[in-house]
Motif scaffolding. Structure first.
Motif, PDB file in Angstrom:
ATOM      1  N   VAL A 131       0.853  -1.192   0.000  1.00  0.00           N
ATOM      2  CA  VAL A 131       0.000   0.000   0.000  1.00  0.00           C
ATOM      3  C   VAL A 131       0.890   1.245   0.000  1.00  0.00           C
ATOM      4  N   ASN A 132       0.724   2.091  -0.983  1.00  0.00           N
ATOM      5  CA  ASN A 132       1.459   3.365  -1.013  1.00  0.00           C
ATOM      6  C   ASN A 132       0.654   4.395  -1.821  1.00  0.00           C
ATOM      7  N   ALA A 133       1.197   5.605  -1.894  1.00  0.00           N
ATOM      8  CA  ALA A 133       0.476   6.692  -2.563  1.00  0.00           C
ATOM      9  C   ALA A 133       0.231   6.361  -4.035  1.00  0.00           C
ATOM     10  N   TYR A 134       1.190   5.656  -4.646  1.00  0.00           N
ATOM     11  CA  TYR A 134       1.042   5.304  -6.062  1.00  0.00           C
ATOM     12  C   TYR A 134      -0.215   4.451  -6.288  1.00  0.00           C
ATOM     13  N   ARG A 135      -0.444   3.520  -5.364  1.00  0.00           N
ATOM     14  CA  ARG A 135      -1.623   2.641  -5.468  1.00  0.00           C
ATOM     15  C   ARG A 135      -2.915   3.451  -5.352  1.00  0.00           C
ATOM     16  N   ILE A 136      -2.890   4.455  -4.483  1.00  0.00           N
ATOM     17  CA  ILE A 136      -4.085   5.291  -4.301  1.00  0.00           C
ATOM     18  C   ILE A 136      -4.356   6.098  -5.578  1.00  0.00           C
ATOM     19  N   VAL A 137      -3.278   6.660  -6.153  1.00  0.00           N
ATOM     20  CA  VAL A 137      -3.435   7.433  -7.398  1.00  0.00           C
ATOM     21  C   VAL A 137      -3.976   6.512  -8.505  1.00  0.00           C
ATOM     22  N   GLU A 138      -3.430   5.311  -8.537  1.00  0.00           N
ATOM     23  CA  GLU A 138      -3.871   4.317  -9.526  1.00  0.00           C
ATOM     24  C   GLU A 138      -5.381   4.064  -9.401  1.00  0.00           C
ATOM     25  N   ASP A 139      -5.836   3.917  -8.173  1.00  0.00           N
ATOM     26  CA  ASP A 139      -7.261   3.653  -7.945  1.00  0.00           C
ATOM     27  C   ASP A 139      -8.123   4.877  -8.245  1.00  0.00           C
ATOM     28  N   ILE A 140      -7.571   6.072  -8.013  1.00  0.00           N
ATOM     29  CA  ILE A 140      -8.323   7.291  -8.345  1.00  0.00           C
ATOM     30  C   ILE A 140      -8.517   7.365  -9.868  1.00  0.00           C
ATOM     31  N   VAL A 141      -7.472   7.016 -10.611  1.00  0.00           N
ATOM     32  CA  VAL A 141      -7.580   7.017 -12.081  1.00  0.00           C
ATOM     33  C   VAL A 141      -8.640   5.995 -12.525  1.00  0.00           C
ATOM     34  N   LEU A 142      -8.596   4.809 -11.922  1.00  0.00           N
ATOM     35  CA  LEU A 142      -9.585   3.771 -12.261  1.00  0.00           C
ATOM     36  C   LEU A 142     -10.994   4.230 -11.901  1.00  0.00           C
ATOM     37  N   LEU A 143     -11.115   4.946 -10.776  1.00  0.00           N
ATOM     38  CA  LEU A 143     -12.419   5.467 -10.347  1.00  0.00           C
ATOM     39  C   LEU A 143     -12.958   6.465 -11.378  1.00  0.00           C
ATOM     40  N   LEU A 144     -12.083   7.377 -11.812  1.00  0.00           N
ATOM     41  CA  LEU A 144     -12.519   8.386 -12.790  1.00  0.00           C
ATOM     42  C   LEU A 144     -12.948   7.717 -14.098  1.00  0.00           C
ATOM     43  N   MET A 145     -12.183   6.706 -14.505  1.00  0.00           N
ATOM     44  CA  MET A 145     -12.528   5.977 -15.729  1.00  0.00           C
ATOM     45  C   MET A 145     -13.884   5.282 -15.574  1.00  0.00           C
ATOM     46  N   SER A 146     -14.113   4.685 -14.409  1.00  0.00           N
ATOM     47  CA  SER A 146     -15.377   3.971 -14.162  1.00  0.00           C
ATOM     48  C   SER A 146     -16.553   4.940 -14.173  1.00  0.00           C
ATOM     49  N   VAL A 147     -16.372   6.080 -13.518  1.00  0.00           N
ATOM     50  CA  VAL A 147     -17.460   7.068 -13.458  1.00  0.00           C
ATOM     51  C   VAL A 147     -17.791   7.563 -14.868  1.00  0.00           C
ATOM     52  N   TYR A 148     -16.736   7.813 -15.650  1.00  0.00           N
ATOM     53  CA  TYR A 148     -16.943   8.279 -17.032  1.00  0.00           C
ATOM     54  C   TYR A 148     -17.715   7.230 -17.828  1.00  0.00           C
ATOM     55  N   LEU A 149     -17.302   5.975 -17.660  1.00  0.00           N
ATOM     56  CA  LEU A 149     -17.938   4.889 -18.414  1.00  0.00           C
ATOM     57  C   LEU A 149     -19.389   4.668 -17.970  1.00  0.00           C
ATOM     58  N   ALA A 150     -19.650   4.866 -16.684  1.00  0.00           N
ATOM     59  CA  ALA A 150     -21.020   4.714 -16.191  1.00  0.00           C
ATOM     60  C   ALA A 150     -21.931   5.768 -16.823  1.00  0.00           C
ATOM     61  N   LYS A 151     -21.350   6.943 -17.094  1.00  0.00           N
ATOM     62  CA  LYS A 151     -22.117   8.040 -17.691  1.00  0.00           C
ATOM     63  C   LYS A 151     -22.204   7.889 -19.211  1.00  0.00           C
ATOM     64  N   HIS A 152     -21.107   7.423 -19.799  1.00  0.00           N
ATOM     65  CA  HIS A 152     -21.063   7.307 -21.269  1.00  0.00           C
ATOM     66  C   HIS A 152     -20.581   5.923 -21.674  1.00  0.00           C
ATOM     67  N   PRO A 153     -21.485   4.951 -21.686  1.00  0.00           N
ATOM     68  CA  PRO A 153     -21.053   3.598 -22.093  1.00  0.00           C
ATOM     69  C   PRO A 153     -20.593   3.588 -23.554  1.00  0.00           C
ATOM     70  N   SER A 154     -19.663   2.724 -23.826  1.00  0.00           N
ATOM     71  CA  SER A 154     -19.138   2.634 -25.185  1.00  0.00           C
ATOM     72  C   SER A 154     -20.076   1.785 -26.049  1.00  0.00           C
ATOM     73  N   ASP A 155     -20.325   2.267 -27.283  1.00  0.00           N
ATOM     74  CA  ASP A 155     -21.217   1.485 -28.148  1.00  0.00           C
ATOM     75  C   ASP A 155     -20.446   0.814 -29.288  1.00  0.00           C
ATOM     76  N   LYS A 156     -19.125   0.875 -29.224  1.00  0.00           N
ATOM     77  CA  LYS A 156     -18.309   0.273 -30.283  1.00  0.00           C
ATOM     78  C   LYS A 156     -17.768  -1.081 -29.815  1.00  0.00           C
ATOM     79  N   PHE A 157     -17.652  -1.992 -30.750  1.00  0.00           N
ATOM     80  CA  PHE A 157     -17.086  -3.322 -30.497  1.00  0.00           C
ATOM     81  C   PHE A 157     -17.733  -4.023 -29.306  1.00  0.00           C
ATOM     82  N   THR A 158     -19.031  -3.886 -29.201  1.00  0.00           N
ATOM     83  CA  THR A 158     -19.715  -4.620 -28.136  1.00  0.00           C
ATOM     84  C   THR A 158     -20.282  -5.898 -28.742  1.00  0.00           C
TER      85      THR A 158
END
Lengths: 152, 163
Positions: free
Chosen positions: B118-145
């Motif tokens: 556990v370190n700051a890098y892991r937290i930043v990594e999870d924040i990036v994943l969180l932002l990506m998830s929130v974006y995807l929840a709002k705008h699902p991808s309709d390509k290559f599904t």
């Protein structure tokens, strides 16, 4: 749309629960669904006065099962540090020079900390014949007014 | 900028990239944990946030949620549900790791099997994943599904008999 999202979440959760149970039951790596605390028999538990005596007479190897940073803030006299949550190979490496018939006393921060019990169970499983737990740990030691080594 | 946020047009590629990134990260992370549940149970218990009794339950169940979210995103189905679940998990992971850092514990984070502290890098990594998830929840991808590929494949012009 909100309803469909809730259905999707529920569907994924149900699928996960079913897969997890099936895999865990059929896999060789499966583990019990609930972790059962290792219970230490009453005759393998030392009271505060017994622990004080053992330390005074230097009869046993005292093992602090807490994290290294907790150990460094103060520990029982003569205690070495082997974190009870460490990986199996790390614990084995730490205790490899200890004879199997040596008296060992493990302790943790207090009664709510599971690592002393866990470490004692593991050591007994590894063939150590005289492993005891001081359940009161650091809390009981300090409450009795005793000094800690390396206390900051 | 509008197309970037709305997820339509050429820049909807962002949703696609996020979808595949999240799918690969969580699918990979789940496989490590599914294969070694006992190690992951110890990692969960080391956080000292849940009663020890439930560390096994979490270690058995959590990787499978990651697994199915990863599969769903890869296939392009249940995207909003998966993204919402991953967002919730990321928030929990970030909170747990922050509490570990505040308490000064040096423990394995259990993120990708053993050996990731556990370190700051892991937290930043999870924040990036969180932002990506929130974006995807709002705008699902309709390509290559899976549904769009399947529908396109079967969308052949109908021929009248004898035409």
């Amino acid at each position: 749309m909100r309803q469909s999202v809730i259905f999707e979440i529920l569907f994924i959760l149900i699928l996960s629960v079913i897969s997890a149970i099936i895999y865990n039951t059929s896999s060789a790596n499966g583990i019990p669904l609930f972790y059962h605390e290792i219970t230490v028999a009453p005759d393998q538990q030392l009271s505060l006065s017994q622990t004080e005596l053992v330390i005074w007479e230097k009869r046993a190897l005292i093992i602090d099962a807490r994290a290294p940073e907790e150990y460094s803030t103060g520990h029982l006299p003569g205690a070495i540090n082997v974190p009870g949550y460490a990986a199996v190979d790390q614990i084995l490496e730490a205790v490899k020079t200890i004879p199997k018939d040596r008296m060992i006393v493990t302790y943790c921060s207090g009664v709510s900390c599971p690592y002393a019990d866990r470490l004692s169970g593991f050591l007994r499983f590894q063939g150590y014949r005289a492993v005891y737990v001081f359940p009161g740990g650091i809390d009981a030691w300090k409450a009795a007014g005793n000094q800690l080594n390396g206390e900051k | 900028m509008k197309t970037l946020l709305s997820g339509s047009g050429p820049i909807s590629i962002l949703s696609l990239v996020f979808r595949f990134c999240l799918a690969m990260v969580f699918f990979q992370a789940s496989l490590d944990k599914i294969s070694a549940p006992a190690e992951f149970a110890i990692a969960v218990e080391n956080y000292r946030l849940v009663p020890a009794m439930f560390s096994n339950t979490i270690a058995i169940l959590l990787p499978w949620i990651e697994f199915w979210c990863g599969i769903a995103l890869l296939a392009g189905i249940w995207q909003r549900g998966s993204a919402v679940l991953l967002s919730i998990m990321c928030i929990i992971f970030i909170g747990a790791m922050l509490s570990v850092m505040i308490r000064g514990l040096e423990i394995d984070c259990g993120c990708f099997g053993a050996g990731s502290e556990v370190n700051a890098y892991r937290i930043v990594e999870d924040i990036v994943l969180l932002l990506m998830s929130v974006y995807l929840a709002k705008h699902p991808s309709d390509k290559f599904t899976l549904p769009t590929l399947f529908i396109k494949k079967n969308k052949k012009p109908m021929q009248m008999p004898g035409a």
